[in-house]
Design a protein around this motif. Structure first.
Motif, PDB file in Angstrom:
ATOM      1  N   ALA A 136       0.849  -1.185   0.000  1.00 25.02           N
ATOM      2  CA  ALA A 136       0.000   0.000   0.000  1.00 25.02           C
ATOM      3  C   ALA A 136       0.889   1.239   0.000  1.00 25.02           C
ATOM      4  O   ALA A 136       1.966   1.240   0.598  1.00 25.02           O
ATOM      5  CB  ALA A 136      -0.929   0.004   1.214  1.00 25.02           C
ATOM      6  N   ALA A 137       0.433   2.311  -0.667  1.00 23.22           N
ATOM      7  CA  ALA A 137       1.207   3.552  -0.756  1.00 23.22           C
ATOM      8  C   ALA A 137       0.252   4.739  -0.683  1.00 23.22           C
ATOM      9  O   ALA A 137      -0.743   4.790  -1.413  1.00 23.22           O
ATOM     10  CB  ALA A 137       2.008   3.605  -2.051  1.00 23.22           C
ATOM     11  N   GLY A 138       0.548   5.668   0.200  1.00 26.03           N
ATOM     12  CA  GLY A 138      -0.322   6.819   0.390  1.00 26.03           C
ATOM     13  C   GLY A 138      -0.213   7.830  -0.739  1.00 26.03           C
ATOM     14  O   GLY A 138       0.817   7.942  -1.413  1.00 26.03           O
ATOM     15  N   VAL A 139      -1.299   8.579  -0.928  1.00 29.39           N
ATOM     16  CA  VAL A 139      -1.348   9.646  -1.933  1.00 29.39           C
ATOM     17  C   VAL A 139      -1.395  10.980  -1.202  1.00 29.39           C
ATOM     18  O   VAL A 139      -2.262  11.201  -0.350  1.00 29.39           O
ATOM     19  CB  VAL A 139      -2.579   9.496  -2.845  1.00 29.39           C
ATOM     20  CG1 VAL A 139      -2.683  10.675  -3.814  1.00 29.39           C
ATOM     21  CG2 VAL A 139      -2.507   8.186  -3.615  1.00 29.39           C
ATOM     22  N   GLY A 140      -0.468  11.864  -1.525  1.00 30.90           N
ATOM     23  CA  GLY A 140      -0.429  13.186  -0.918  1.00 30.90           C
ATOM     24  C   GLY A 140      -0.396  14.276  -1.970  1.00 30.90           C
ATOM     25  O   GLY A 140      -0.038  14.039  -3.132  1.00 30.90           O
ATOM     26  N   TYR A 141      -0.760  15.484  -1.553  1.00 30.02           N
ATOM     27  CA  TYR A 141      -0.772  16.620  -2.475  1.00 30.02           C
ATOM     28  C   TYR A 141       0.629  16.874  -3.041  1.00 30.02           C
ATOM     29  O   TYR A 141       0.789  17.195  -4.218  1.00 30.02           O
ATOM     30  CB  TYR A 141      -1.290  17.858  -1.745  1.00 30.02           C
ATOM     31  CG  TYR A 141      -1.591  19.020  -2.640  1.00 30.02           C
ATOM     32  CD1 TYR A 141      -2.783  19.084  -3.361  1.00 30.02           C
ATOM     33  CD2 TYR A 141      -0.688  20.072  -2.793  1.00 30.02           C
ATOM     34  CE1 TYR A 141      -3.055  20.164  -4.192  1.00 30.02           C
ATOM     35  CE2 TYR A 141      -0.952  21.153  -3.616  1.00 30.02           C
ATOM     36  CZ  TYR A 141      -2.147  21.184  -4.320  1.00 30.02           C
ATOM     37  OH  TYR A 141      -2.410  22.243  -5.144  1.00 30.02           O
ATOM     38  N   VAL A 142       1.637  16.693  -2.199  1.00 35.68           N
ATOM     39  CA  VAL A 142       3.010  16.930  -2.652  1.00 35.68           C
ATOM     40  C   VAL A 142       3.378  15.986  -3.788  1.00 35.68           C
ATOM     41  O   VAL A 142       4.122  16.364  -4.709  1.00 35.68           O
ATOM     42  CB  VAL A 142       3.988  16.771  -1.476  1.00 35.68           C
ATOM     43  CG1 VAL A 142       5.437  16.731  -1.956  1.00 35.68           C
ATOM     44  CG2 VAL A 142       3.804  17.921  -0.491  1.00 35.68           C
TER      45      VAL A 142
END
Length: 323
Positions: free
Chosen positions: A36-42
């Protein structure tokens, strides 16, 4: 292995998936099979080359991960093959990534990989901002801008654990409901013409003690003007896309402070702080005083659209890509 690769800076839709060599751990490193890998604005800014730092091309984006260790390098003694870990390291949008062993945290047994992958950056940033930058005290009243997003929901959860009264600001009824579900005490519609009057009523005219601002844009000045004397405006990011230009007469007349809360910059300058922060956060989870907000998931193949939705602020809560 398969990885999302940025070969030239551009819109998320230009991302391509391709086969790249498997990573090999060096001394003090591990290889993690990413689940799993998070999604961020950066992340969306980085792939476009719009962030303050530009990674050398080509590169594999993604900065938050959870998974299982599949290989360990020399001098790694505290982690083992087969162990579940979580953390923050570049290259998370891939089947495997290589990371320093010191930044890999054992994933709690009762935490899913999806929650773990969206945890590290948002929750550590919230703790750093509230505690270390804002000197927040139990009983104070705080406004969280962009409260329905993953960053905002993490800020709410940590603030409530620290004993703050939280007012969530969000643009739609659904987003305000999500912020309330994440633990906010009150919610306001920042698109309403009289939203500052609502804040005054909710604070009994005394003003806010703290503002958590990952949005910027036109909201920053309005929120700052709602601070009480001695209040602290915590600058976390600029999801609105515009860096606000605030007149310095406001902090002068309000007798308030503007404090930058750049967690990544602080950790680069003071790496030892990360272990203490994660120890605090995971301790709160273990004793039941902190409950991470739920996340939504999408398959990794949908990453370009996920980054586009994040940039367009269409997401509610934290989005995590899964294998």
């Amino acid at each position: 292995m398969k990885a999302a690769v940025v070969e030239t800076f551009g819109p998320p839709e230009t991302l391509t998936f391709k086969e790249v060599p498997d990573p090999v751990p060096g001394p003090g490193e591990v290889v993690v099979d990413v689940t799993a890998a998070g999604v961020g604005y950066v992340d969306g800014l980085l792939v476009q080359g719009l962030y303050q730092v530009k990674p050398p091309l080509p590169y594999v984006p993604g900065n938050e991960f959870a998974g299982v260790i599949s290989a360990v390098g020399d001098k790694v003694t505290h982690l083992a093959v087969g162990q579940r870990v979580m953390g923050t390291a570049p290259g998370a949008y891939a089947d495997k990534l290589k990371a320093p062993a010191l930044i890999c945290l054992p994933t709690p047994d009762d935490m899913s990989d999806a929650i773990a992958a969206g945890f590290a950056i948002s929750y550590a940033t919230a703790l750093y901002a509230w505690r270390d930058c804002g000197k927040a005290q139990a009983g104070e009243t705080a406004l969280v801008l962009g409260a329905a997003g993953g960053v905002g929901q993490a800020a709410i959860a940590v603030a409530k654990t620290m004993g703050l009264r939280v007012i969530a600001a969000a643009s739609t009824e659904d987003k305000r409901a999500a912020a309330m579900a994440a633990g906010a005490d009150e919610a306001v519609d920042y698109t309403a013409d009289n939203w500052r009057d609502t804040l005054k009523a909710l604070t009994r005219e005394s003003g806010l003690d703290l503002v958590y601002d990952p949005v910027g844009g036109t909201l920053a000045e309005a929120a700052m003007r709602s601070l009480s004397p001695g209040g602290r405006h915590l600058v976390v990011g600029f999801a609105a896309g515009d860096i606000p230009k605030v007149g310095l007469n406001i902090p002068l007349l309000k007798r308030c402070a503007i404090v930058g809360a750049d967690w990544g910059g602080e950790i680069r300058a003071n790496p030892a702080l990360a272990a203490e922060q994660f120890g605090t956060l995971l301790g709160w989870i273990a004793d039941g005083s902190l409950t991470p907000a739920p996340v939504t998931t999408r398959p990794m193949a949908e990453l370009p659209q996920a980054l586009r939705d994040q940039l367009d602020r269409k997401l509610v809560g934290k989005l995590v890509m899964v294998a």
